[in-house]
Design a protein around this motif. Structure first.
Motif, PDB file in Angstrom:
ATOM      1  N   PRO A  83      36.853  35.489  40.976  1.00 40.45           N
ATOM      2  CA  PRO A  83      37.923  35.341  39.962  1.00 40.45           C
ATOM      3  C   PRO A  83      39.177  36.128  40.351  1.00 40.45           C
ATOM      4  CG  PRO A  83      35.805  35.803  38.946  1.00 40.45           C
ATOM      5  CD  PRO A  83      35.613  35.994  40.424  1.00 40.45           C
ATOM      6  N   ALA A  85      41.450  37.624  38.198  1.00 42.88           N
ATOM      7  CA  ALA A  85      41.793  38.768  37.350  1.00 42.88           C
ATOM      8  C   ALA A  85      41.298  40.096  37.917  1.00 42.88           C
ATOM      9  CB  ALA A  85      41.262  38.550  35.938  1.00 42.88           C
ATOM     10  N   VAL A  88      43.566  41.411  40.581  1.00 39.17           N
ATOM     11  CA  VAL A  88      44.919  41.833  40.185  1.00 39.17           C
ATOM     12  C   VAL A  88      44.906  43.170  39.456  1.00 39.17           C
ATOM     13  CG1 VAL A  88      46.941  41.170  38.801  1.00 39.17           C
ATOM     14  CG2 VAL A  88      45.699  39.448  40.117  1.00 39.17           C
ATOM     15  N   ASP A  89      43.767  43.530  38.833  1.00 40.40           N
ATOM     16  CA  ASP A  89      43.708  44.760  38.024  1.00 40.40           C
ATOM     17  C   ASP A  89      44.133  46.013  38.780  1.00 40.40           C
ATOM     18  OD1 ASP A  89      43.005  43.430  35.759  1.00 40.40           O
ATOM     19  OD2 ASP A  89      40.834  43.671  36.044  1.00 40.40           O
ATOM     20  N   ARG A  92      47.915  46.762  38.537  1.00 44.18           N
ATOM     21  CA  ARG A  92      48.606  46.865  37.258  1.00 44.18           C
ATOM     22  C   ARG A  92      49.291  48.232  37.143  1.00 44.18           C
ATOM     23  NH1 ARG A  92      47.328  42.528  34.192  1.00 44.18           N
ATOM     24  NH2 ARG A  92      45.404  41.408  34.736  1.00 44.18           N
TER      25      ARG A  92
END
Length: 730
Positions: A83, A85, A88-89, A92
């Protein structure tokens, strides 16, 4: 068929009989052409067998069968994609750890050759928050001082014998009272009913000139304007320090007299004449005491000392015209908050508190010789030094860019001297004082020879120059005894900002920088003395700055329009609210002792009213009058109306036409009371001729009566003084 004739009549007859045949023939020809085009289209654009719907359906079925027969990819050969997400975490904002920026700017953090722009026209910000306040003051008048002050004969009366101290009653037991003496110096019973002590000796009233005034104040956005110039000319192809700083050069003040008419018929704005600007600047007055106010008309500029620090004013490097008008010298009291803008009030209070703290602190003072302080002045910066038995050269020199007077100082024998060098450019010691004390020394010390004195100085660093600020000057006579003392009131150090303060090279006099800390706003002030009592006025202000692009070559400017005009005009400021000029004549009231009330016959509905108006006996200053009237009477003083045995008018004649409507409270000042409740203060209400009301209170009038009581009362007396008849001595 007979051939038609060629004449017009025959041709018309022919078309009249055979014209329909031609029309029918043309329609038939057009129909044949349409049939031919349809047959040709059917032959050329007919659909063949490969384009029929059945053929297209067969092709679609064949394509679907071919796709189904294709070999599928085995599951192990299909790549797995995680996945997005979770990937990308880590990037952040809360998860990324950024390195702290360097404390010092890197050498190569910017382009070596920055992009240069053409010069443009800066925005000019107007004066903001313009306000006006009106009042009445007594200004210094040289002509009145030459005539002398109030002249009155010495009191000729026998003082009454001392009376026993008053007594008070204090409850004792059940219903019984005990008389106890009252201390006249420490108040009455439980300190709630203090006794009025003996009146101090009356001070002579200074002569002066009573005049109404209006002070107009506003905020000059100096810091905002400076930031605008820096943003415009920081990265331009042509730079000039004399141009790239704002220079306020001209301003106009417009006034409108408000009339009781509809707004559309109000009078127009009229420009106020600005006088004394050039002369005040040439006279060497301090910053803030030079200005463009109205002419005082009193035989010369007598100006009051300015309490505000230089940082509140535009300095010579920033302006060509003083934007704070001179404050005329007052003899009634000093200028208060009405002379400054409310924005500066808290800053002035902080300044006064800081001065008080400095005075209260114990400062270590070093006793040195003139040679010692001149040898190593940089080691004494910030310290106070006492110099004994030196000589002060009274031929002072004024240096406007720092707001100081320079003095030469030499030893008593004259073998060693410190010269008044240029402050800010040289590193040698210089003795200096503020402009206020410098002017006083020029007038107070007679003669051109050096004057023996003792000095208390503080060493400040102004640019490159160590400056010994004269804080106290003890004048000595020939025997070495002290005969006078002068003290510095403006003790703030002078600070030069800009390249010179950073240790740069010498700069022109007009570019030495600003004095004091840069404030967000500077003060604008205009003093209008040409006003009429009872009238209402509005004000607005507009100013101009020097055009920084005038006279430049076209290759340095964006457009040729920015070089036109010597000045850049700002918009008008806001209009002030209508301010009414008060009347110079005032009604005051006082509390009267019991003996005086009996002799003045102040009882019942009778009440004493006092009028404060211009008087010849005080040299043009205010003088008191007194009259005893009842509600419904007018506060007019006319001694000719006094009847034998019943005098009600005291003092010079004056007409106020103010009608006493009512009063409350007791006018008799009672010092004996059986209760702890204080006496109700005296208050009066008057009707003015213009229909407005005046509220008068004895508490608010106490200071004025104490100041001017010598114009009506003998020293120590509570009864009005009457001049003796002609030919008789008092």
């Amino acid at each position: 068929m007979k051939a038609p004739s060629l004449n017009p009549a025959a041709a018309g007859e022919f078309f009249l009989h055979h014209g329909e045949k031609f029309v029918v023939g043309l329609l038939g020809l057009f129909a044949l052409m349409m049939v031919w085009w349809g047959v040709s289209a059917a032959q050329l654009h007919a659909v063949d067998s490969t384009r029929t719907p059945s053929a297209i359906a067969n092709l679609a079925q064949q394509a679907s069968a071919a796709i189904e027969q294709a070999k599928r990819v085995p599951e192990p050969l299909v790549p797995s994609v995680p996945p997005l997400a979770p990937r990308v975490d880590p990037w952040r904002p809360g998860q990324v750890k950024l390195a702290p920026p360097p404390t010092r700017p890197l050498v190569l953090d910017g382009p070596i050759n920055s992009e240069l722009r053409k010069r443009t026209k800066p925005d000019i910000f107007p004066i903001s928050d313009l306000r006006a306040i009106a009042g009445v003051a007594v200004f210094a008048d040289p002509a009145a001082e030459a005539r002398g002050g109030m002249v009155r004969p010495e009191p000729a009366f026998v003082p009454p014998p001392p009376s026993p101290p008053p007594t008070t009653t204090r409850p004792r037991g059940r219903g019984r009272v005990e008389e106890q003496p009252m201390d006249p110096h420490f108040g009455g019973f439980d300190g709630l009913a203090p006794i009025t002590p003996e009146l101090p000796p009356d001070e002579p009233i200074k002569p002066g000139r009573i005049a109404p005034f209006i002070v107009v104040t506003g905020l000059i956005p100096s810091a905002k304007q400076q930031a605008e110039f820096e943003s415009r000319f920081r990265s331009v192809s042509y730079r000039d320090p004399r141009r790239d700083n704002p220079r306020w050069s001209e301003y106009i003040v417009e006034r409108m007299k408000v009339a009781p008419v509809p707004p559309e018929t109000q009078p127009r704005w009229s420009r106020m004449p600005l006088v004394n600007i050039t002369r005040f600047g040439a006279d060497g007055l301090p910053p803030g005491a030079q200005g463009g106010g109205m002419g005082l008309g009193m035989g010369g500029p007598q100006l009051a000392s300015e309490l505000l620090p230089p940082g509140f004013f535009l300095q010579p490097g920033e302006t060509e015209v003083e934007y704070a008008a001179a404050l005329p010298d007052r003899v009634d009291k000093g200028w208060g908050e009405e002379a400054i803008h409310p924005w500066f009030v808290p800053r002035v209070r902080e300044l006064l508190e800081a001065r008080a703290l400095v005075k209260d602190e114990e400062v270590e003072i070093a006793d040195l010789t003139l040679e010692a302080i001149a040898a190593k002045p940089l080691g004494l910066v910030g310290r106070q030094v006492r110099l004994a038995s030196v000589a002060l050269d009274t031929a002072s020199q004024r240096q406007r860019n720092v707001g100081l007077y320079k003095f030469g100082v030499l030893t008593a024998d004259g073998k060693f001297a410190v010269k008044p060098n240029v402050i800010g450019e040289e590193e040698a010691l210089v003795f200096a004082t503020s402009e206020e004390l410098g002017r006083k020394l020029s007038f107070d010390i007679e003669g051109d020879k050096p004057r023996a004195c003792n000095l208390l100085v503080r060493v400040d660093l102004v640019g490159k120059t160590p400056v010994a600020r004269l804080l106290e000057i003890e004048l000595l006579d020939e025997a070495g005894a002290e005969i006078g003392k002068r003290e510095e009131t403006l003790r703030e150090p002078v600070v030069l900002q800009g390249d010179l303060a950073a240790g740069g090279g010498a700069m022109p006099q007009e570019q030495l920088g600003t004095i004091g800390p840069r404030e967000e706003s500077r003060i604008f002030r205009f003093v209008d003395l040409n006003v009429e009592p009872g009238a209402e006025y509005r004000y607005r202000v507009r100013f101009a700055l020097r055009n920084p692009n005038v006279g430049l070559a076209l290759q340095h400017v964006a457009t040729v329009d920015v070089t036109k005009g010597d000045f850049l005009l700002a918009d008008y400021s806001n209009e002030t609210a209508a301010v009414r000029v008060p009347d110079a004549t005032r009604i005051v009231a006082r509390m009267i002792p019991r003996d005086a009330t009996r002799r003045l016959k102040v009882r019942g509905d009778n009440v004493e009213v006092m009028v404060l108006a211009e008087s010849e006996t005080t040299g043009g200053n205010f003088g008191l009058r007194s009259v005893v009237i009842t509600p419904g009477g007018q506060a007019n003083i006319d001694p000719s109306l006094n009847r034998p045995g019943d005098k009600r008018h005291y003092g010079d004649p004056v007409t106020t036409d103010r009608l006493l409507l009512d009063f409350r409270g007791a006018q008799e000042e009672r010092v004996e009371s059986k209760t702890s409740r204080p006496t109700e203060p005296l208050e009066m209400i008057f009707l003015r001729p213009d229909g407005e009301f005046d509220m008068v209170s004895a508490a608010e009038s106490e200071r004025l009566i104490k100041t001017y009581r010598s114009s009506l009362f003998q020293p120590g007396e509570d009864l009005p003084w009457e001049p003796p008849p002609p030919g008789k001595l008092p």
